[in-house]
Write an enzyme that holds these catalytic residues in place. Structure first.
Site: not given
Ligand code: OSB
Ligand code: MG
Length: 357
Positions: A123, A149, A151, A176, A201, A226, A250, A278
């Protein structure tokens, strides 16, 4: 624990995590869980401090000194608590670690997992310019990761994603939004249909399932939920409404391994793929994620990356590593299957509380 690099999403920037760990001692065995909260309530409504409060004032009083046969029963002792899934998951997962040791069965097998190797993705946080993001994608692919992924947030979305797609035409790519858009953004969101994404996402509000169904009806790109999904009922509602075609699972967000398994089962029965999300976990949370990801419905690469992507030094030994083909080997010993570095944890600890039955 300071992250190697700040992680930016549409809702916050994380520089370091005040990692909240729970060690449960029961009949001579020790089990560990991580409460995967952020310091701020910008991903979900919990924070490090609300979790500490829930532990001290409710979770510990409901569970301390109680006799249970399984970790799932320990989870049930907390069922009066509404919300606060991450706080509850920390305790329940520590008991899953203990149950695994007591029964002499690897945690993943105790959960019903079948995979011995799990596929991994990364991510990537929001970057100021596409060139920096492209360099990060390149590094992740070179390390073997199977899925990328990105952001996104308003103002840093379609153009950036198009640039990445042009540069990497065949990579498994997804985005995401962490709830940064609304239904009125349909025109913008439809442009992702041209980017050949695995999924988008959580585009809409964190607590809104119905509007995702309205959006999904107008989008070709599969929606993955999510933030919206806190239990198996939410998963069922989302699937039956057509609000998503994929679910990010999660452990913390759904309250621990027992509920995660129920969400998994509902998705599997309905043919909806799941993957492990994560929360920038330390090794302890990460290892619980690995065990969960061995369940047969986890058919897509998760946000489960090597310790060294996040931390200079992780609190478990060995660290979590990813193979050249972008997989994690599942440990075959009982309990977490990694050892906890107590010295390092003590060194990093700012506050401790001990409760004895
Ligand atoms: O939206 O998936 C998410 C990290 C913190 C809070 C929300 C998210 C995330 C990530 C990171 O996308 C995923 C990771 O732990 O590598
Ligand atoms: Mg997410």
């Amino acid at each position: 624990m300071r992250l190697k690099a700040p992680f930016e999403t549409s809702s916050s920037i994380t520089h370091d995590r005040r990692v909240l760990l729970i060690e449960v001692i029961s009949e001579g065995l020790s089990g560990w869980g991580e409460i995967t909260v952020d310091d701020d309530p910008y991903y979900n409504s919990e924070t490090t401090d609300t979790a500490w409060h829930m532990l001290r004032d409710f979770i510990v009083p409901l569970t301390l000194g109680k006799t249970v046969g399984t970790a799932e029963e320990a989870g049930m002792l907390m069922s009066r608590i509404r919300g606060h899934e991450m706080a509850r998951a920390g305790l329940e997962n520590a008991l899953w670690d203990i149950e695994s040791q007591r029964k002499g069965v690897p945690l993943y097998q105790l959960l019903g997992g079948t995979l011995s190797e799990i596929p991994c993705g990364v991510s990537l946080g929001i970057q100021p310019i596409p060139e920096l993001l492209i360099a990060k994608v390149e590094q992740a692919l070179a390390a073997g990761y199977q899925r990328i992924k990105l952001k996104i947030k308003p103002g840093n979305d379609v153009e950036t994603v198009r640039a990445v797609r042009r540069r990497f035409p065949t990579v498994k790519l997804m985005v995401d939004a962490n709830s940064a858009y609304c239904l009125q953004d349909i025109e913008l969101l439809s442009q992702f249909d041209g980017c050949e994404l695995l999924m988008i996402e959580q585009p809409l509000a964190w607590d809104e399932i119905y509007q995702h169904a309205e959006l999904q009806a107008q989008l070709q790109t599969p929606i993955c939920l999510d933030e919206c999904i806190h239990n198996a009922r939410h998963a069922q509602a989302a699937i039956e409404l057509g609000a998503c075609k994929v679910i990010n699972l999660k452990l913390g967000r759904v309250g621990g391994h027992s509920e995660a398994r129920r969400v998994h089962d509902i998705c599997r029965q309905r043919g909806v793929p799941v993957w492990c999300g994560g929360m920038l976990e330390s090794g302890i949370g990460r290892v619980h994620n690995i065990a969960m990801s061995t369940l047969p419905g986890f058919v897509l690469p998760g946000d489960l990356s090597a310790s060294q992507r996040y931390w200079q030094e992780d609190i478990i030994e060995p660290e979590v590593t990813v193979t050249r083909k972008g997989t994690i080997q599942v440990p075959q010993s009982t309990g977490l299957g990694y050892s906890v570095r107590r010295d390092l944890i003590e060194h990093l600890t700012a506050e401790t509380a001990v409760w004895r039955a």
